[in-house]
Design a protein around this motif. Structure first.
Motif, short mmCIF file in Angstrom:
data_model
loop_
_atom_site.label_atom_id
_atom_site.label_comp_id
_atom_site.label_asym_id
_atom_site.label_seq_id
_atom_site.Cartn_x
_atom_site.Cartn_y
_atom_site.Cartn_z
N UNK A 1 0.83 -1.21 0.00
CA UNK A 1 0.00 0.00 0.00
C UNK A 1 0.86 1.26 0.00
N UNK A 2 1.69 1.39 -1.00
CA UNK A 2 2.67 2.46 -1.00
C UNK A 2 2.29 3.67 -1.81
N UNK A 3 3.27 4.22 -2.52
CA UNK A 3 3.14 5.50 -3.21
C UNK A 3 2.82 5.31 -4.70
N UNK A 4 1.95 6.17 -5.20
CA UNK A 4 1.71 6.26 -6.64
C UNK A 4 1.95 7.69 -7.08
N UNK A 5 2.89 7.87 -8.01
CA UNK A 5 3.20 9.19 -8.56
C UNK A 5 2.55 9.33 -9.93
N UNK A 6 1.92 10.48 -10.14
CA UNK A 6 1.13 10.70 -11.35
C UNK A 6 1.64 11.98 -12.01
N UNK A 7 2.37 11.84 -13.10
CA UNK A 7 2.99 12.98 -13.76
C UNK A 7 2.52 13.02 -15.22
N UNK A 8 1.64 13.96 -15.52
CA UNK A 8 1.12 14.13 -16.89
C UNK A 8 0.59 12.81 -17.47
N UNK A 9 -0.18 12.12 -16.69
CA UNK A 9 -0.76 10.85 -17.14
C UNK A 9 -1.98 11.15 -17.99
N UNK A 10 -1.98 10.62 -19.19
CA UNK A 10 -3.05 10.88 -20.16
C UNK A 10 -4.05 9.74 -20.13
N UNK A 11 -5.34 10.10 -19.99
CA UNK A 11 -6.42 9.10 -19.90
C UNK A 11 -7.58 9.56 -20.79
N UNK A 12 -8.18 8.65 -21.55
CA UNK A 12 -9.34 9.05 -22.36
C UNK A 12 -10.48 9.57 -21.48
N UNK A 13 -11.19 10.58 -21.96
CA UNK A 13 -12.33 11.12 -21.22
C UNK A 13 -13.39 10.06 -20.94
N UNK A 14 -13.45 9.07 -21.80
CA UNK A 14 -14.45 8.02 -21.62
C UNK A 14 -14.22 7.21 -20.35
N UNK A 15 -13.03 7.33 -19.77
CA UNK A 15 -12.73 6.59 -18.54
C UNK A 15 -12.65 7.52 -17.32
N UNK A 16 -13.34 8.63 -17.41
CA UNK A 16 -13.47 9.54 -16.27
C UNK A 16 -14.89 9.39 -15.72
N UNK A 17 -15.00 8.80 -14.54
CA UNK A 17 -16.30 8.55 -13.92
C UNK A 17 -16.50 9.55 -12.79
#
Length: 417
Positions: free
Chosen positions: A226-242
């Protein structure tokens, strides 16, 4: 894929980025009934229990075990029947989690956010999102989580942001306590959009800019990663934004999240009690003043075991009751039904917490000094109980129960209640 042969298995707390695991090479089994779900959970629990002490002691990640678990179909049991799932009762889901947690509570915890996310998809997802995301879960894909932030002012404050860019969104932030992300195929990130709306952004685990670090160092639940997740300019399709809107109206979302937490604690209590009984029967010596030939004949030991059994049965009963009330709230999400489910889960959470901590501590009192030997690794039950029960404080469960009874005030709606 990392080498998982004995003595070369990936370990927790390496502080190194962990590469994404391969997608399932074959579709997962699809469970069709409550009875089948419980039967499969019992079979897997027997398998997982055999190596639980060693995995905890050595710090080995349960990669092979998690693959078997998600391929069994148990990671999709609360997908609604309308979308091809079993749509099991939440009483059944709680029993499945408790069964697995009794064997290895770290493995059970790795599932908790995935199952909660499935409920959120059902509540807030579009029809297209439900078809796609439920389909992925049924096929054996695992959803991790990137929810909590280590340095925010409270658990509900999020500094992770996303902005729109054409047909995609771009996400930036950093998360901690990201149970499940390490071994996931998709990582739902809680992020806030430009208009201030929170959302679950389903990033591919192998997406550029998404780094999961294996740096969980808690003394309990050691192999949850259960550690760290770093998110740097991660691109995701709008269709997967809930969008996250389930707490803006009466829904069972919070109760569903909480019953999984309670079931893990109840499972730890079961495991500790079973270890106590086995150790007293097979290894412990009777106290000299008892005049008995076996530790299992000591009257004070017998009485204390009876108390533990009673506590366990009470916790199990409240867990089952809470699941049934969640079912009613899912079917008819009125303010009354949702509050009844929330309070019932609060009651279950209190008793499973107390049962887990008591059983894990009494184990040593009843089994004796030899139970503390490192070779047995029985302290993992207390370490796991103490760590996992900190997820949401039971002192506030007492408050909400009393405030409703005395003043008619419904419990607040959020993921920790």
């Amino acid at each position: 894929m990392p080498d998982t042969t004995p003595h070369a298995r990936p370990r927790v707390n390496t502080r190194e980025p962990f590469p994404a695991l391969p997608r399932p090479s074959a579709p997962a089994h699809v469970i069709t009934s409550d009875a089948e779900a419980i039967e499969i959970a019992q079979a897997l629990a027997a398998r997982f229990a055999a190596g639980a002490a060693e995995r905890d002691r050595e710090g080995w990640l349960p990669i092979e075990e998690i693959d078997a678990y998600s391929q069994s179909g148990l990671w999709a049991i609360n997908v609604p029947r309308a979308y091809g799932g079993a749509g099991v009762s939440y009483a059944t889901l709680a029993e499945v989690i408790a069964t697995l947690a009794a064997a290895d509570s770290s493995i059970a915890q790795i599932t908790q956010n995935h199952l909660t996310i499935l409920a959120h998809i059902d509540l807030d997802g579009s029809e297209a999102q439900k078809r796609e995301l439920f389909g992925l879960a049924l096929a054996g894909h695992r959803f991790g989580n990137a929810f909590s932030e280590l340095h925010s002012k409270n658990v509900a404050s999020f500094e992770t942001r996303f902005v729109e860019d054409g047909d995609d969104v771009i996400v930036n932030g950093e998360k901690f306590y990201t149970t499940g992300a390490l071994l996931a195929h998709y990582v739902p990130i809680v992020a806030v959009g430009e208009a201030g709306q929170g959302a679950l952004v389903f990033a591919d685990r192998a997406a550029p800019g998404l780094t999961v670090i294996n740096d969980w160092s808690g003394f309990g639940q050691r192999t949850t990663a259960s550690g760290t997740t770093k998110i740097v300019n991660v691109r995701v399709p709008k269709s997967r934004v809930v969008p996250i809107a389930a707490f803006e109206r009466p829904t069972a979302a919070g109760a569903i999240s909480q019953i999984i937490q309670a079931a893990i604690d109840g499972g730890i209590a079961r495991g500790a009690l079973a270890e106590t009984i086995a150790f007293v029967r097979e290894r412990s010596r009777p106290w000299i003043d008892s005049g008995k030939d076996k530790a299992s004949e000591d009257p004070f030991t017998i009485a204390l075991v009876g108390r533990l059994v009673l506590n366990q049965h009470a916790a199990d009963a409240l867990l089952e009751r809470a699941g049934r009330l969640i079912d009613a709230a899912v079917a008819e999400p009125t303010e009354h039904n949702v509050n009844a489910a929330t309070l019932a889960v609060s009651e279950a959470k209190v008793l499973t917490t107390e049962a887990a901590l008591d059983a894990a501590s009494r184990l040593f009192e009843l089994a004796g000094t030899r139970a503390t030997l490192l070779s047995h690794n029985l302290d993992r039950y207390w370490r796991n109980a103490r760590t996992h029960t900190l997820h949401d404080p039971v002192r506030w469960k007492f408050f909400h129960l009393g405030n409703h009874a005395l003043n008619g005030v419904n419990a607040p709606r959020h993921p920790w209640n």
